[in-house]
Every structure is written in C-alpha cells, then in structure tokens.
Design a protein around this motif. Sequence first.
Motif, PDB file in Angstrom:
ATOM      1  N   UNK A  24       1.003  -1.302  -0.046  1.00  0.00           N
ATOM      2  CA  UNK A  24      -0.187   0.024   0.163  1.00  0.00           C
ATOM      3  C   UNK A  24       0.917   1.286  -0.075  1.00  0.00           C
ATOM      4  N   UNK A  25       2.158   1.156  -0.219  1.00  0.00           N
ATOM      5  CA  UNK A  25       3.024   2.398  -0.499  1.00  0.00           C
ATOM      6  C   UNK A  25       2.251   3.276  -1.698  1.00  0.00           C
ATOM      7  N   UNK A  26       2.316   4.673  -1.420  1.00  0.00           N
ATOM      8  CA  UNK A  26       1.521   5.331  -2.439  1.00  0.00           C
ATOM      9  C   UNK A  26       2.683   5.845  -3.629  1.00  0.00           C
ATOM     10  N   UNK A  27       2.240   5.757  -4.868  1.00  0.00           N
ATOM     11  CA  UNK A  27       3.079   5.930  -5.927  1.00  0.00           C
ATOM     12  C   UNK A  27       3.314   7.541  -6.297  1.00  0.00           C
ATOM     13  N   UNK A  28       2.688   8.488  -5.424  1.00  0.00           N
ATOM     14  CA  UNK A  28       2.796   9.961  -5.483  1.00  0.00           C
ATOM     15  C   UNK A  28       4.471  10.157  -5.272  1.00  0.00           C
ATOM     16  N   UNK A  29       5.181   9.400  -4.739  1.00  0.00           N
ATOM     17  CA  UNK A  29       6.608   9.546  -4.261  1.00  0.00           C
ATOM     18  C   UNK A  29       7.436   9.221  -5.574  1.00  0.00           C
ATOM     19  N   UNK A  30       8.275  10.264  -5.969  1.00  0.00           N
ATOM     20  CA  UNK A  30       8.989  10.108  -7.249  1.00  0.00           C
ATOM     21  C   UNK A  30      10.185   8.784  -6.954  1.00  0.00           C
ATOM     22  N   UNK A  31      10.402   8.629  -5.639  1.00  0.00           N
ATOM     23  CA  UNK A  31      11.288   7.461  -5.320  1.00  0.00           C
ATOM     24  C   UNK A  31      10.694   5.870  -5.235  1.00  0.00           C
ATOM     25  N   UNK A  32       9.564   5.891  -5.388  1.00  0.00           N
ATOM     26  CA  UNK A  32       8.688   4.622  -5.590  1.00  0.00           C
ATOM     27  C   UNK A  32       8.342   4.253  -7.035  1.00  0.00           C
ATOM     28  N   UNK A  33       9.068   3.110  -7.490  1.00  0.00           N
ATOM     29  CA  UNK A  33       8.828   2.735  -8.907  1.00  0.00           C
ATOM     30  C   UNK A  33       7.425   1.980  -8.990  1.00  0.00           C
ATOM     31  N   UNK A  34       6.456   2.021 -10.026  1.00  0.00           N
ATOM     32  CA  UNK A  34       5.477   1.486 -10.278  1.00  0.00           C
ATOM     33  C   UNK A  34       5.834   0.198 -11.258  1.00  0.00           C
TER      34      UNK A  34
END
Length: 81
Positions: A24-34
Amino acid sequence: KSAYGLTVEQTRQILNTKECEICKVTFNNKNTLLCVDHIKNTKTVRGILCNNCNLGISRFNHDIELLKKAIWYLSRPPLYG
C-alpha cells in the motif's frame, strides 16, 4: 501497453494506480517505482506493485508454496535470543 497487450483504457488505469497492491505504499513519491506484475508465460497482468514487492515475489519465483514457507519462518519464535 504493447508489452502486455493492454488497451488504452487499461494502460490509463495502470498509470492512475495510487498504491502498491501488497504494501500500500503510494506512488506519488518519485522514489517509488510502479511495476506491472505479470505472469511470465502469458504476459497476463496480475496487478500493480512497488519495486520492492515486485522484486520480493520475483525472488521467490512467484511460488505460492515457497512464500507460505517464508511466512511460516517469519512467524515462528527466534531460535536464539
């Protein structure tokens, strides 16, 4: 889109996904890859994961029984300490 045979609408849905389906980490963080998690043989899209969760299940070869063993291992009391 072309790698998984998705429609334009399906691709839009993926790009609008807000969080990893596992942690459930959000993808609005540029450091989190989808990551588009898919079944290797058929290229069927299973879901959208963050890079950490995608790598985690990949390292267990998408093997449900092996993942169950990992859950058992993490759930048991420590051997030492």
